[in-house]
Design an enzyme around this catalytic site. Sequence first.
Site, PDB file in Angstrom:
ATOM      1  N   THR A 105       0.579  -1.188  -0.233  1.00 28.14           N
ATOM      2  CA  THR A 105      -0.199  -0.278  -0.116  1.00 28.14           C
ATOM      3  C   THR A 105       1.440   1.298   0.083  1.00 28.14           C
ATOM      4  O   THR A 105       1.643   1.050   0.978  1.00 28.14           O
ATOM      5  CB  THR A 105      -0.083   0.120   1.335  1.00 28.14           C
ATOM      6  OG1 THR A 105      -1.460  -1.066   1.243  1.00 28.14           O
ATOM      7  CG2 THR A 105      -1.531   1.504   1.505  1.00 28.14           C
ATOM      8  N   GLY A 108       2.233   8.344   0.430  1.00 30.44           N
ATOM      9  CA  GLY A 108       3.337   9.044  -0.060  1.00 30.44           C
ATOM     10  C   GLY A 108       4.483   8.796  -0.471  1.00 30.44           C
ATOM     11  O   GLY A 108       4.486   9.370  -1.992  1.00 30.44           O
ATOM     12  N   HIS A 110       6.842   7.883   0.196  1.00 33.68           N
ATOM     13  CA  HIS A 110       8.417   8.435   0.919  1.00 33.68           C
ATOM     14  C   HIS A 110       8.977   7.147   1.806  1.00 33.68           C
ATOM     15  O   HIS A 110      10.035   7.428   2.452  1.00 33.68           O
ATOM     16  CB  HIS A 110       7.812   9.446   2.254  1.00 33.68           C
ATOM     17  CG  HIS A 110       7.805  10.362   1.236  1.00 33.68           C
ATOM     18  ND1 HIS A 110       9.321  11.372   0.897  1.00 33.68           N
ATOM     19  CD2 HIS A 110       7.109  11.751   0.970  1.00 33.68           C
ATOM     20  CE1 HIS A 110       9.210  12.599  -0.133  1.00 33.68           C
ATOM     21  NE2 HIS A 110       7.516  12.745   0.593  1.00 33.68           N
ATOM     22  N   GLY A 176       2.871  11.420   3.050  1.00 29.97           N
ATOM     23  CA  GLY A 176       1.769  10.734   3.026  1.00 29.97           C
ATOM     24  C   GLY A 176       0.830  10.967   4.678  1.00 29.97           C
ATOM     25  O   GLY A 176       1.914  10.316   5.441  1.00 29.97           O
ATOM     26  N   GLY A 179       1.046   6.730   5.617  1.00 31.47           N
ATOM     27  CA  GLY A 179       2.255   5.768   5.814  1.00 31.47           C
ATOM     28  C   GLY A 179       2.915   6.930   7.673  1.00 31.47           C
ATOM     29  O   GLY A 179       3.046   6.421   7.859  1.00 31.47           O
ATOM     30  N   HIS A 180       2.752   8.090   7.531  1.00 24.96           N
ATOM     31  CA  HIS A 180       3.453   9.551   8.527  1.00 24.96           C
ATOM     32  C   HIS A 180       2.323   8.369  10.008  1.00 24.96           C
ATOM     33  O   HIS A 180       3.473   8.662  10.852  1.00 24.96           O
ATOM     34  CB  HIS A 180       3.328  10.105   8.289  1.00 24.96           C
ATOM     35  CG  HIS A 180       3.572  11.398   8.672  1.00 24.96           C
ATOM     36  ND1 HIS A 180       5.143  11.844   8.672  1.00 24.96           N
ATOM     37  CD2 HIS A 180       2.882  12.407   9.821  1.00 24.96           C
ATOM     38  CE1 HIS A 180       4.931  12.849   9.518  1.00 24.96           C
ATOM     39  NE2 HIS A 180       4.277  13.151  10.167  1.00 24.96           N
ATOM     40  N   ILE A 237      -5.430   1.343   5.387  1.00 19.73           N
ATOM     41  CA  ILE A 237      -6.479   2.543   6.452  1.00 19.73           C
ATOM     42  C   ILE A 237      -6.322   2.991   5.186  1.00 19.73           C
ATOM     43  O   ILE A 237      -5.747   3.309   3.925  1.00 19.73           O
ATOM     44  CB  ILE A 237      -5.251   3.071   6.457  1.00 19.73           C
ATOM     45  CG1 ILE A 237      -4.860   2.714   8.100  1.00 19.73           C
ATOM     46  CG2 ILE A 237      -5.848   4.807   7.895  1.00 19.73           C
ATOM     47  CD1 ILE A 237      -3.515   2.074   8.628  1.00 19.73           C
ATOM     48  N   TYR A 474      13.425   4.811  14.530  1.00 19.36           N
ATOM     49  CA  TYR A 474      12.230   5.642  14.577  1.00 19.36           C
ATOM     50  C   TYR A 474      11.781   4.680  13.092  1.00 19.36           C
ATOM     51  O   TYR A 474      12.918   4.671  12.197  1.00 19.36           O
ATOM     52  CB  TYR A 474      12.221   6.653  14.352  1.00 19.36           C
ATOM     53  CG  TYR A 474      10.860   7.533  14.098  1.00 19.36           C
ATOM     54  CD1 TYR A 474       9.996   7.211  14.194  1.00 19.36           C
ATOM     55  CD2 TYR A 474      10.713   8.749  13.090  1.00 19.36           C
ATOM     56  CE1 TYR A 474       8.737   8.185  13.482  1.00 19.36           C
ATOM     57  CE2 TYR A 474       9.702   9.058  12.809  1.00 19.36           C
ATOM     58  CZ  TYR A 474       8.311   8.715  13.338  1.00 19.36           C
ATOM     59  OH  TYR A 474       7.604  10.080  12.733  1.00 19.36           O
ATOM     60  N   TYR A 477      11.930   6.398   9.704  1.00 16.17           N
ATOM     61  CA  TYR A 477      12.832   6.459   9.658  1.00 16.17           C
ATOM     62  C   TYR A 477      13.177   5.216   9.291  1.00 16.17           C
ATOM     63  O   TYR A 477      14.527   4.801   8.964  1.00 16.17           O
ATOM     64  CB  TYR A 477      13.963   7.222  10.036  1.00 16.17           C
ATOM     65  CG  TYR A 477      13.313   8.570  10.622  1.00 16.17           C
ATOM     66  CD1 TYR A 477      13.024   9.772   9.552  1.00 16.17           C
ATOM     67  CD2 TYR A 477      14.277   9.611  11.896  1.00 16.17           C
ATOM     68  CE1 TYR A 477      12.733  10.820   9.815  1.00 16.17           C
ATOM     69  CE2 TYR A 477      13.461  10.758  11.940  1.00 16.17           C
ATOM     70  CZ  TYR A 477      12.963  11.296  10.479  1.00 16.17           C
ATOM     71  OH  TYR A 477      12.580  12.776  10.700  1.00 16.17           O
TER      72      TYR A 477
HETATM   73  C1  LIG Z   1      11.613  14.742   3.067  1.00 18.34           C
HETATM   74  C2  LIG Z   1      11.443  13.844   4.141  1.00 18.34           C
HETATM   75  C3  LIG Z   1      10.804  14.939   5.416  1.00 18.34           C
HETATM   76  C4  LIG Z   1      10.156  13.954   6.103  1.00 18.34           C
HETATM   77  N1  LIG Z   1       9.951  14.525   7.907  1.00 18.34           N
HETATM   78  C5  LIG Z   1       9.650  13.564   8.595  1.00 18.34           C
HETATM   79  C6  LIG Z   1       8.780  14.434   9.511  1.00 18.34           C
HETATM   80  O1  LIG Z   1       9.281  15.547   9.416  1.00 18.34           O
HETATM   81  N2  LIG Z   1       8.789  13.800  10.710  1.00 18.34           N
HETATM   82  C7  LIG Z   1       8.628  12.288  10.703  1.00 18.34           C
HETATM   83  O2  LIG Z   1       7.906  11.791  11.115  1.00 18.34           O
HETATM   84  N3  LIG Z   1       8.610  12.058   9.477  1.00 18.34           N
HETATM   85  C8  LIG Z   1       9.409  12.793   8.528  1.00 18.34           C
HETATM   86  N4  LIG Z   1       9.703  11.667   6.803  1.00 18.34           N
HETATM   87  C9  LIG Z   1       9.313  10.000   7.419  1.00 18.34           C
HETATM   88  C10 LIG Z   1       7.697   9.600   6.970  1.00 18.34           C
HETATM   89  O3  LIG Z   1       7.194   9.610   8.194  1.00 18.34           O
HETATM   90  C11 LIG Z   1       7.806   8.108   6.685  1.00 18.34           C
HETATM   91  O4  LIG Z   1       8.873   8.201   5.722  1.00 18.34           O
HETATM   92  C12 LIG Z   1       6.496   8.184   6.958  1.00 18.34           C
HETATM   93  O5  LIG Z   1       6.302   6.617   6.060  1.00 18.34           O
HETATM   94  C13 LIG Z   1       6.140   7.992   4.830  1.00 18.34           C
HETATM   95  O6  LIG Z   1       4.771   8.376   4.418  1.00 18.34           O
HETATM   96  P1  LIG Z   1       4.113   8.045   2.670  1.00 18.34           P
HETATM   97  O7  LIG Z   1       3.055   7.459   2.912  1.00 18.34           O
HETATM   98  O8  LIG Z   1       4.185   9.383   2.445  1.00 18.34           O
HETATM   99  O9  LIG Z   1       5.478   7.034   3.079  1.00 18.34           O
HETATM  100  P2  LIG Z   1       5.076   5.459   1.916  1.00 18.34           P
HETATM  101  O10 LIG Z   1       5.654   4.872   1.148  1.00 18.34           O
HETATM  102  O11 LIG Z   1       3.730   5.449   1.342  1.00 18.34           O
HETATM  103  O12 LIG Z   1       4.335   4.206   3.101  1.00 18.34           O
HETATM  104  C14 LIG Z   1       5.377   3.961   4.664  1.00 18.34           C
HETATM  105  C15 LIG Z   1       4.652   3.159   4.556  1.00 18.34           C
HETATM  106  O13 LIG Z   1       4.105   3.077   5.129  1.00 18.34           O
HETATM  107  C16 LIG Z   1       2.450   1.595   4.802  1.00 18.34           C
HETATM  108  N5  LIG Z   1       1.381   2.659   3.756  1.00 18.34           N
HETATM  109  C17 LIG Z   1       1.123   3.438   3.464  1.00 18.34           C
HETATM  110  N6  LIG Z   1      -0.294   3.568   3.888  1.00 18.34           N
HETATM  111  C18 LIG Z   1      -0.833   2.610   4.383  1.00 18.34           C
HETATM  112  C19 LIG Z   1      -2.479   3.112   4.296  1.00 18.34           C
HETATM  113  N7  LIG Z   1      -2.987   3.724   4.023  1.00 18.34           N
HETATM  114  N8  LIG Z   1      -2.649   1.857   5.016  1.00 18.34           N
HETATM  115  C20 LIG Z   1      -1.577   0.912   5.492  1.00 18.34           C
HETATM  116  N9  LIG Z   1      -0.034   0.833   5.258  1.00 18.34           N
HETATM  117  C21 LIG Z   1       0.115   2.520   4.436  1.00 18.34           C
HETATM  118  C22 LIG Z   1       3.581   1.596   3.470  1.00 18.34           C
HETATM  119  O14 LIG Z   1       2.606   0.336   2.633  1.00 18.34           O
HETATM  120  C23 LIG Z   1       4.913   1.540   4.012  1.00 18.34           C
HETATM  121  O15 LIG Z   1       5.097   0.558   4.444  1.00 18.34           O
HETATM  122  C24 LIG Z   1      10.169  12.501   6.270  1.00 18.34           C
HETATM  123  C25 LIG Z   1      10.143  11.958   5.106  1.00 18.34           C
HETATM  124  C26 LIG Z   1      11.059  11.929   3.956  1.00 18.34           C
HETATM  125  C27 LIG Z   1      10.879  11.841   2.453  1.00 18.34           C
END
Ligand SMILES: Cc1cc2nc3c(=O)[nH]c(=O)nc-3n(C[C@H](O)[C@H](O)[C@H](O)COP(=O)(O)OP(=O)(O)OC[C@H]3O[C@@H](n4cnc5c(N)ncnc54)[C@H](O)[C@@H]3O)c2cc1C
Length: 537
Positions: A105, A108, A110, A176, A179-180, A237, A474, A477
């Site tokens: 899934t 964002g 990230h 996103g 994940g976050h 989610i 974390y 990360y």
């Molecule tokens: C430039 C940058 C800045 C950042 N700054 C911060 C910060 O200030 N504070 C902080 O805490 N973190 C920070 N992060 C880290 C960020 O919180 C994590 O990388 C986060 O997991 C990204 O979520 P995503 O939805 O974008 O990622 P994705 O790659 O989409 O998902 C990350 C993980 O969550 C799972 N997931 C995503 N969506 C769902 C869903 N809907 N249901 C179930 N599982 C799901 C995915 O399968 C994967 O395992 C930063 C990252 C980057 C690249």
Amino acid sequence: MKHLSSYFTFTTAIALLFSFEPPSLHTPENFVQCLYNYPHITDSISNVVFTQTNSSYSSVLDTPIQNYRFFNLSGKPQVIVTPLDVSHIQATIICSQRHGLQIRTRSGGHDYEGLSYVAEVPFVVLDLINLRQITVDVENRTAWVQAGATLGELYYAISQKSKTLGFPAGVCATVGTGGHFSGGGYGSLMRKYGLAADNIIDAHIIDVNGNLLDRKAMGEDLFWAIRGGGGASFGVIVAWKIKLVPVPSTVTVFNVARTLEENATEIIQKWQLVANKMDERIFIRVDVKKVNSSEHGKQTIQANFVSMFQGGVEELIPLMQKSLPELGLDRKDCTETSWIGSVVFANVVLGGSSVNEAHEVLLNRTRFRERIIAKAKSDYVMKPIPVEGLQGLWRLLYEVPDGELEFAPYGGRMYDISESELPFPHRSGYIFHIHYAVVWREEGDEAAQRHMNWIRRVYKYMEPYVSNSPRAAYVNYRDLDIGVNNNGYTSYHQASIWGVKYFGNNFRRLAIVKTKVDPHNFFRDEQSIPTLSDEEN
Ligand SMILES: Cc1cc2nc3c(=O)[nH]c(=O)nc-3n(C[C@H](O)[C@H](O)[C@H](O)COP(=O)(O)OP(=O)(O)OC[C@H]3O[C@@H](n4cnc5c(N)ncnc54)[C@H](O)[C@@H]3O)c2cc1C
Ligand SMILES: *[C@@H]1O[C@H](CO)[C@@H](O)[C@H](O)[C@H]1NC(C)=O
Ligand SMILES: *[C@@H]1O[C@H](CO)[C@@H](O)[C@H](O)[C@H]1NC(C)=O
Ligand SMILES: *[C@@H]1O[C@H](CO)[C@@H](O)[C@H](O)[C@H]1NC(C)=O
Ligand SMILES: *[C@@H]1O[C@H](CO)[C@@H](O)[C@H](O)[C@H]1NC(C)=O
Ligand SMILES: *[C@@H]1O[C@H](CO)[C@@H](O)[C@H](O)[C@H]1NC(C)=O
Ligand SMILES: *[C@@H]1O[C@H](CO)[C@@H](O)[C@H](O)[C@H]1NC(C)=O
């Protein structure tokens, strides 16, 4: 033997559920046909299914990829589904199980190790790019946000409704919420209000059987698990209900740079003693990197003190004079703005262009398109790092062009919350966390190896100065260096190696929840929560 027997339990269960189908039926075509035939689709699914032969496949897959380390990897999905509603997710979950595909899934995109879109097994990417609705209820100070929305979209939506409400989550606008939030989520309101996960009051998740559950239906154990334990192990989610927090109409930001020649080391030493104890309305992060010094015409180390204070500059200056006079903060270093203005400012520090940008810049999902390749790691500090420890770190920073350290202070609200309240355990006792990153642009294995070796060396060097037993990390990360699951079945015991670093004593409870809600371990990846075998239970 244990692994083998649980493997058979798994295949037997699938066979019973769906009647036995030979692997020849495990083709992307059969999977897609299953989606098309799924009985309860409310809106046509045929517009949101991308197979590898579809001309849009590459752009749908690649556009959200934030780290080019995972750009050309072989482990690409058989199919990408970009659901428009709950029924599309339910169909994907059921049909994937029927046709021997795993699910990743993506919200964002990230993930630091690309786990939301890279896998070494046949799989489907469920990309929530179309599920981005945000409803802000100012009267009740709550909002519903769909998991595919970014932090930037959420912050912008809140600011359109109120200048005095905000939400305590991360800085980077393109991250996103899916994940976050499920991994914790910290930002500059953390010391006052805790993590994003601390401020979630309801959620919608679709489980392995395709059931849509809210907080009441999922129960408090699962609701606990998805607020910090990562979402990927438990289901998909769809949306979060969050509690908005009050922010003053005027906040103050600054970004003050100090090189070694300007006493950066001494200021950081003092910062380590006070940053977690100061007024909880102030958050001062330290970013450290190597720079070319304009004055001396040589390289030096520069620390940037990047801050957000929930109040005006008149109140901030005496507060800084009292706690961190070594920084020499001046009124002219400070900018008063709105809370949403502070979010734009923080993104400019991250690499955006100008502080004067319109707030709409927060809606740009492809903002940081520069093709960087990156590797990051994390640590937690419990006692101040002595000066010789810092100096050794600076020496390591001189070795690569783009190594970056970020120190983020804890304290305040973070210390009021017990370590078992949510899966995220790093609360009292932690002064700050460290984010190590190395960024490079040269392609190829050699450059990758060189940079990865560097950051691993930094991590090894830091061992005496950071938390141990476990050496905390974390989960947002994500770092596969600290341990990975076998594809398929990893025992709880094996997974504990990385699990306790992220989750401490909460790891076992996460495994218990996992065993209850996804007993056959369908939702799995290199660092998903394992199920407990009968012996371990
Ligand atoms: C430039 C940058 C800045 C950042 N700054 C911060 C910060 O200030 N504070 C902080 O805490 N973190 C920070 N992060 C880290 C960020 O919180 C994590 O990388 C986060 O997991 C990204 O979520 P995503 O939805 O974008 O990622 P994705 O790659 O989409 O998902 C990350 C993980 O969550 C799972 N997931 C995503 N969506 C769902 C869903 N809907 N249901 C179930 N599982 C799901 C995915 O399968 C994967 O395992 C930063 C990252 C980057 C690249
Ligand atoms: C690609 O997939 C989209 C979405 O499912 C579909 O609308 C389109 O017709 C497909 N294009 C081709 C060339 O198959
Ligand atoms: C990906 O592959 C393309 C085509 O072979 C190549 O031009 C590009 O440099 C590669 N990118 C990375 C990040 O390895
Ligand atoms: C606030 O919550 C109450 C109780 O749940 C609800 O009746 C009311 O409609 C909500 N207000 C808005 C503006 O949605
Ligand atoms: C560095 O610290 C010394 C001693 O405390 C002080 O005299 C000097 O002014 C400081 N330098 C800067 C640039 O702040
Ligand atoms: C710093 O100087 C080196 C050597 O002159 C140069 O190659 C590099 O691009 C400079 N870096 C920055 C960030 O200006
Ligand atoms: C988003 O940001 C990128 C990079 O700065 C820019 O090229 C693009 O035009 C922006 N998109 C929008 C819709 O503003």
